[in-house]
Write an enzyme that holds these catalytic residues in place. Structure first.
Site, short mmCIF file in Angstrom:
data_model
loop_
_atom_site.label_atom_id
_atom_site.label_comp_id
_atom_site.label_asym_id
_atom_site.label_seq_id
_atom_site.Cartn_x
_atom_site.Cartn_y
_atom_site.Cartn_z
N TYR A 104 -2.61 -0.87 10.48
CA TYR A 104 -2.53 -1.12 9.03
C TYR A 104 -1.21 -0.60 8.46
O TYR A 104 -0.49 -1.31 7.75
CB TYR A 104 -3.72 -0.44 8.33
CG TYR A 104 -3.79 -0.67 6.84
CD1 TYR A 104 -4.30 -1.86 6.32
CD2 TYR A 104 -3.36 0.30 5.94
CE1 TYR A 104 -4.38 -2.07 4.94
CE2 TYR A 104 -3.43 0.10 4.56
CZ TYR A 104 -3.94 -1.10 4.07
OH TYR A 104 -4.02 -1.29 2.71
N SER A 107 0.87 -1.19 0.00
CA SER A 107 0.00 0.00 0.00
C SER A 107 0.90 1.22 0.00
O SER A 107 2.06 1.15 0.43
CB SER A 107 -0.85 -0.01 1.27
OG SER A 107 -1.38 1.28 1.52
P1 NDP Z 1 -11.28 -6.45 -0.30
O1 NDP Z 1 -11.84 -6.23 1.06
O2 NDP Z 1 -12.09 -6.10 -1.49
O3 NDP Z 1 -10.87 -7.99 -0.42
C1 NDP Z 1 -10.13 -8.59 0.59
C2 NDP Z 1 -9.90 -10.03 0.20
O4 NDP Z 1 -9.09 -10.63 1.21
C3 NDP Z 1 -11.17 -10.84 0.12
O5 NDP Z 1 -11.05 -11.73 -0.97
C4 NDP Z 1 -11.19 -11.62 1.43
O6 NDP Z 1 -11.82 -12.89 1.32
C5 NDP Z 1 -9.70 -11.83 1.64
N1 NDP Z 1 -9.31 -12.10 3.02
C6 NDP Z 1 -9.53 -11.34 4.11
N2 NDP Z 1 -8.98 -11.92 5.19
C7 NDP Z 1 -8.38 -13.06 4.76
C8 NDP Z 1 -7.66 -14.10 5.37
N3 NDP Z 1 -7.41 -14.09 6.70
N4 NDP Z 1 -7.22 -15.14 4.61
C9 NDP Z 1 -7.47 -15.17 3.28
N5 NDP Z 1 -8.15 -14.23 2.64
C10 NDP Z 1 -8.60 -13.18 3.37
O7 NDP Z 1 -9.86 -5.72 -0.29
P2 NDP Z 1 -9.07 -4.86 -1.41
O8 NDP Z 1 -9.21 -5.51 -2.71
O9 NDP Z 1 -9.44 -3.46 -1.26
O10 NDP Z 1 -7.57 -5.00 -0.88
C11 NDP Z 1 -6.72 -6.06 -1.32
C12 NDP Z 1 -5.29 -5.73 -0.89
O11 NDP Z 1 -4.90 -4.48 -1.46
C13 NDP Z 1 -5.10 -5.59 0.62
O12 NDP Z 1 -3.85 -6.14 0.99
C14 NDP Z 1 -5.10 -4.10 0.83
O13 NDP Z 1 -4.38 -3.72 1.97
C15 NDP Z 1 -4.42 -3.64 -0.44
N6 NDP Z 1 -4.70 -2.25 -0.79
C16 NDP Z 1 -5.95 -1.84 -1.14
C17 NDP Z 1 -6.18 -0.52 -1.49
C18 NDP Z 1 -7.51 -0.04 -1.94
O14 NDP Z 1 -7.63 1.17 -2.22
N7 NDP Z 1 -8.53 -0.87 -2.04
C19 NDP Z 1 -5.11 0.46 -1.45
C20 NDP Z 1 -3.84 -0.06 -1.04
C21 NDP Z 1 -3.65 -1.36 -0.73
P3 NDP Z 1 -13.42 -13.15 1.60
O15 NDP Z 1 -14.16 -12.01 0.94
O16 NDP Z 1 -13.63 -14.47 0.94
O17 NDP Z 1 -13.60 -13.19 3.07
#
Ligand code: NDP
Length: 286
Positions: free
Chosen positions: A184, A171
């Site tokens: 975070y 991030s």
């Molecule tokens: P979402 O909330 O849309 O998706 C998160 C995903 O992670 C889901 O598929 C969820 O699965 C899965 N997940 C959560 N906990 C676990 C776990 N313990 N084990 C396995 N899978 C898990 O998140 P984003 O797409 O927004 O973010 C994805 C990544 O990008 C993260 O690392 C985030 O920090 C990073 N990021 C995002 C930004 C943004 O603007 N969106 C900006 C910068 C970084 P399920 O739904 O099946 O529970």
């Protein structure tokens, strides 16, 4: 007359083209947290680029299956696998399932990540620990399994000139401090040095480790930051390009970083953030 950037940019996303080159043909990729948001787009982009994809999820099997179907439609193979990335036994099982299905692994994408926000004084140990467990321990466990597997497999020159590739989805907050999100930001800062230290350690074995650091990307995690005009205009103050990013933009970069096109690239963080890390407060001269 000056351009009214905010009215031009919302709510239209940029036109996104599907990758046509099968840069990852025959390779196998595992994407954690691929049932939603950025992970979903990563899995689909890797699948469109010719990789077989393991779609890891935690609590959304239907959404993960839908991603698998989308990948299968473009001719690649895909399976969905439930696992909590913070649990060693579940991670081990997920890697075993990957090898059982596809025979090998070439690309790991550590994408699963969560936010549990609170003002610092109110942040509970549980909130601190869970974010560290998923965002930092998860990548540690997955990297360890992947590196062991890559070393065992060695290089298959018919697939790639590397023994394996690892991408971490970090991030902008690996470098930008974030009040109210200390757990975070600390997890992403930690992920940066996990990535770089590991990249240094395994480069001699032709394993490449890199990160992508997204800025604000349109996903369910941060809906509140873009689903009203007022919130979106506020967000744009942080983004020199004056638009939110789309998950597919992360996917396209990941295909390149996972491919032999970037073979000499080790230990970098590729920021994809519309300029968020360029101190936008100084846009007008400071
Ligand atoms: P979402 O909330 O849309 O998706 C998160 C995903 O992670 C889901 O598929 C969820 O699965 C899965 N997940 C959560 N906990 C676990 C776990 N313990 N084990 C396995 N899978 C898990 O998140 P984003 O797409 O927004 O973010 C994805 C990544 O990008 C993260 O690392 C985030 O920090 C990073 N990021 C995002 C930004 C943004 O603007 N969106 C900006 C910068 C970084 P399920 O739904 O099946 O529970």
């Amino acid at each position: 007359m000056g351009v009214q950037t905010t009215s031009l940019q919302w709510p239209e996303p940029p036109v996104l083209a599907c990758p046509v080159l099968k840069l990852l043909h025959g390779q196998t990729a595992l994407v954690t947290g691929a049932s939603s948001g950025i992970g979903r787009a990563l899995a689909i982009a890797l699948g469109h680029a010719g990789a077989n994809v393991v779609i890891n999820y935690l609590g959304s099997p239907e959404k993960a299956e839908e991603v698998a179907k989308e990948i299968q439609r473009c001719g690649s193979r895909a399976i969905s696998v439930a696992a909590d990335v913070s649990k060693p036994d579940q991670v081990q099982l997920m890697f075993q399932q990957t090898v059982a299905e596809f025979g090998r692994l070439d690309i790991l994408v550590n994408n699963a990540g969560i936010q549990l926000d609170a003002a610092f004084e109110d942040l509970t140990l549980e909130q601190w620990q869970r974010v560290m467990d998923v965002n930092l321990t998860g990548p540690f466990l997955c990297c360890q399994e992947a590196v062991r597997l890559f070393k065992k497999q060695g290089i298959d020159a018919s697939l790639s000139c590397a023994a394996g590739k690892i991408l971490c989805i970090s991030s902008v907050h690996e470098v930008i401090p974030w009040a109210g999100h200390v757990n975070y930001a600390a997890s992403k800062g930690g992920l940066m040095l996990l990535m770089k230290s590991l990249a240094q350690e395994v480069a001699p074995q032709r394993i490449r480790v890199n990160s992508i650091a997204p800025g604000a990307i349109r996903t369910p995690t941060n809906t509140a930051a873009w689903n009203t005009r007022e919130a979106y205009d506020d967000l744009l103050k942080l983004i020199p390009q004056k638009r939110i990013g789309e998950p597919e933009e992360i996917g396209r970069a990941a295909v390149w970083l996972a491919s032999d096109q970037s073979d000499y690239v080790h230990g970098i963080t590729l920021f994809i953030d519309g300029g968020m890390t360029l101190y936008p407060g100084f846009e007008t001269g400071g």
